[in-house]
Write an enzyme that holds these catalytic residues in place. Sequence first.
Site, PDB file in Angstrom:
ATOM      1  N   ARG A  46      -7.792  18.498  28.324  1.00  0.00           N
ATOM      2  CA  ARG A  46      -8.686  17.488  27.757  1.00  0.00           C
ATOM      3  C   ARG A  46      -8.140  16.083  27.989  1.00  0.00           C
ATOM      4  O   ARG A  46      -8.890  15.116  28.037  1.00  0.00           O
ATOM      5  CB  ARG A  46      -8.850  17.734  26.252  1.00  0.00           C
ATOM      6  CG  ARG A  46      -9.897  16.851  25.659  1.00  0.00           C
ATOM      7  CD  ARG A  46     -10.190  17.245  24.239  1.00  0.00           C
ATOM      8  NE  ARG A  46      -9.084  16.854  23.371  1.00  0.00           N
ATOM      9  CZ  ARG A  46      -9.037  17.138  22.080  1.00  0.00           C
ATOM     10  NH1 ARG A  46     -10.009  17.827  21.522  1.00  0.00           N
ATOM     11  NH2 ARG A  46      -8.028  16.750  21.352  1.00  0.00           N
TER      12      ARG A  46
ATOM     13  N   LYS B 182     -13.782  27.890  14.670  1.00  0.00           N
ATOM     14  CA  LYS B 182     -13.035  26.792  15.292  1.00  0.00           C
ATOM     15  C   LYS B 182     -11.693  27.351  15.754  1.00  0.00           C
ATOM     16  O   LYS B 182     -10.795  27.597  14.955  1.00  0.00           O
ATOM     17  CB  LYS B 182     -12.815  25.661  14.291  1.00  0.00           C
ATOM     18  CG  LYS B 182     -12.104  24.467  14.909  1.00  0.00           C
ATOM     19  CD  LYS B 182     -12.056  23.300  13.953  1.00  0.00           C
ATOM     20  CE  LYS B 182     -11.499  22.059  14.639  1.00  0.00           C
ATOM     21  NZ  LYS B 182     -10.209  22.259  15.278  1.00  0.00           N
TER      22      LYS B 182
ATOM     23  N   CYS C  27      25.033  42.395  -6.700  1.00  0.00           N
ATOM     24  CA  CYS C  27      24.805  41.073  -6.119  1.00  0.00           C
ATOM     25  C   CYS C  27      24.977  41.141  -4.601  1.00  0.00           C
ATOM     26  O   CYS C  27      25.991  41.658  -4.118  1.00  0.00           O
ATOM     27  CB  CYS C  27      25.789  40.074  -6.709  1.00  0.00           C
ATOM     28  SG  CYS C  27      25.735  38.472  -5.891  1.00  0.00           S
TER      29      CYS C  27
ATOM     30  N   CYS D 260      31.512  34.109  -7.381  1.00  0.00           N
ATOM     31  CA  CYS D 260      30.451  34.656  -6.521  1.00  0.00           C
ATOM     32  C   CYS D 260      30.197  33.630  -5.420  1.00  0.00           C
ATOM     33  O   CYS D 260      29.806  32.503  -5.703  1.00  0.00           O
ATOM     34  CB  CYS D 260      29.185  34.881  -7.343  1.00  0.00           C
ATOM     35  SG  CYS D 260      27.757  35.302  -6.340  1.00  0.00           S
TER      36      CYS D 260
ATOM     37  N   ASP E 257       0.349  21.007  11.345  1.00  0.00           N
ATOM     38  CA  ASP E 257      -0.936  20.369  11.585  1.00  0.00           C
ATOM     39  C   ASP E 257      -1.542  19.787  10.314  1.00  0.00           C
ATOM     40  O   ASP E 257      -2.056  18.675  10.286  1.00  0.00           O
ATOM     41  CB  ASP E 257      -1.882  21.448  12.160  1.00  0.00           C
ATOM     42  CG  ASP E 257      -3.158  20.841  12.691  1.00  0.00           C
ATOM     43  OD1 ASP E 257      -3.145  19.639  13.009  1.00  0.00           O
ATOM     44  OD2 ASP E 257      -4.160  21.569  12.768  1.00  0.00           O
TER      45      ASP E 257
HETATM   46 ZN   LIG Z   1      27.302  37.418  -7.110  1.00  0.00          ZN
END
Ligand SMILES: [Zn+2]
Length: 673
Positions: A162, A146, A393, A415, A65
């Site tokens: 409306r 409101k 990790c 990784c 909005d």
């Molecule tokens: Zn990692």
Amino acid sequence: MQSFSPLQQQILLKAGIALSTLTESQVIQLANHDSQVESLTDDQLVEFLKIANATYRGGAPIIPDDEYDFRYLNELRTRHPRHPYLSSVEPESSFEGKTVELPVPMLSTEKTYSKADLQKWLRGIEKEAANVGMESEQIRLRITPKLDGYAAYDDGQYLYTRGDGHRGTDITRVFDRGLSVAGNGKRGQGAGEIVILKSFFVRHLAEKFENTRNFQASIIREKNLDPLTEKAIAEKAAVFYPFAALPAWNGSIAEFLSKFDEVAGEIRSSVDFDVDGIVIEVVNEDIKRNLGATRHHHRWQLAYKENLEKAIVQVLDVRPQTSRSGRVNPVAELEPTQLSGASIRNVTAHHYRMVEENGIGPGAVIELIRSGLVIPKIEKVLIKAEPKIPQCCPSCDTELIWQRDYLICPNTSDCPAQIENTLEHFFKTIKNVDGFGSQTIKRLYAEGIRTLYAIYTLDKDKLLQMGFGEKTAQNLLDQLQRSKTQPLEDWRFLAAFGIYHMGLGMCEKLLQHYRLQEIFGLTADQLLSVERFAKITANAVAEGLQRIEDRFWNLYHLGFNIQTTPLLTEGLKSENSPLAGKLIVFTGAMTSGSREDLKSRAKALGARIAGSVTGKTDLLVVGKNVGAVKMNDAIGKGVKIISEEDYLALISQNRAPSLTDADAQSEAQFSLF
Ligand SMILES: [Zn+2]
């Protein structure tokens, strides 16, 4: 979002909105912030506003909005303060049912985000009061929350939407489904909103419905209510709230202004529903009658919304997330909260030192703020909880190490999170390719793909072996091809490699001083001479550049359509430049790059740029699709006209000045204007 959902399509169909000046993909790009409001024509802007409004009111918004207000409506207001769209009532989404003339018109409420505007409006009320012989102290204000619900009108027998403010749709069926009036009130109290208790929504409905609007729409729309919706109605968590029955503050203008924050705060928190501001209205009938209404709103009523919003929220959990640089970022998962028009579920807790020191753990209570469209942030921690500090990790299970305030995964070579995010970052940054989002990247990673080079050298067979469908595989290959052939600025290409400290702006700066071919050999000292490169940055960047050098050229040599940034020194050579001091206008669609690129290049060559042709214009560069009227107008003004091709030839000859025939030719051309 990649396309309209079936619900959004249905909403647009019912609202009678057909795409005419925009394509679906343009709408999606706008919603995803991949293209800018400034690039829209007026007609496109209005069409986008209509789509955004209809989907929002139908419970399946394409943008929040506040973005509708701040970004799009403001743009239209700036361009055309009296545009008819601004004074039409933004229609509620339509539902099945017969449409009827409303007993009284239901107008929009005029709104402001500025206290100065509010004060100006109150002064106008005082003036009007003086006209009917009333002192300021006699003016009575009524302040109510409101509600951010679904507006409807209850005449005691029927309930109407409306609609367009004058004709609405009969949705009396929601009362037949058991919906009650707030506070066990009577039917027939006029205008109000269908709302749902925030606490109930969070506890029971947030999983199923994306936002409260979505839920409100479902009460009206669905033929068979789901059990949760039935429970909300039965427990009176969902109700029709007539405005007349709202808790209110009454007083004079002077009292209101002197206690503004107190009154506004109290009224905002007076109900447990979504509230997006306060409504201020004049009670005195004489003044109301004199003020009257526009087609859009009553002049005796104003909504005040606060731009900056805060909420006190409970942290449900804090999840570690490994970024492409190996930093493990804490993301706080929150109970869903509405802040300036958007539903917030996550917020970053910046780094694990902050999590540790401030006690941001499951059960902590924080103050969250969001100002305008900015990303929400944790303002303070009100109640601490035991933080969860990860040891390993979350992606590769390697033991984490502390580096100043950050936890780092040191496993840079394999990784999954670091590699996947690095690959994804490339496609997000070059921006001219679809289909390589996190899902695709994850699948490719699972199939052993680790580098961009490996992605760009995929073929159909390999993709099919990996289990991609025929159509998807072809689409991915087409997209990769497209990303190579479309013009791509050299600084964007460089930034896509994600060197720490080297965002788009820094890459552009660097390439205004050095060519791509030169940057990998630069020392930290040489980098320091470039503006905005401080000592630490320069060292890190020099290292980062060396680290990516091989990967960079491997990819580069696959043949991208790289556009070279003009060096700033070229601008300094402007006494040699055919464009020095010339006033230039670009018009039409350019093929060699965006018009903005052409402009900045011309500026670097000493030209001045204007938006439209006048008698002072030296040169009009025309691209494709330029109307005859424009051309004749320029000819009439004695302006020299040149094609994009000739223009490029002209400036490229200037780049490498030498005493060749081409150069002489360029001088001859140059003397024409
Ligand atoms: Zn990692």
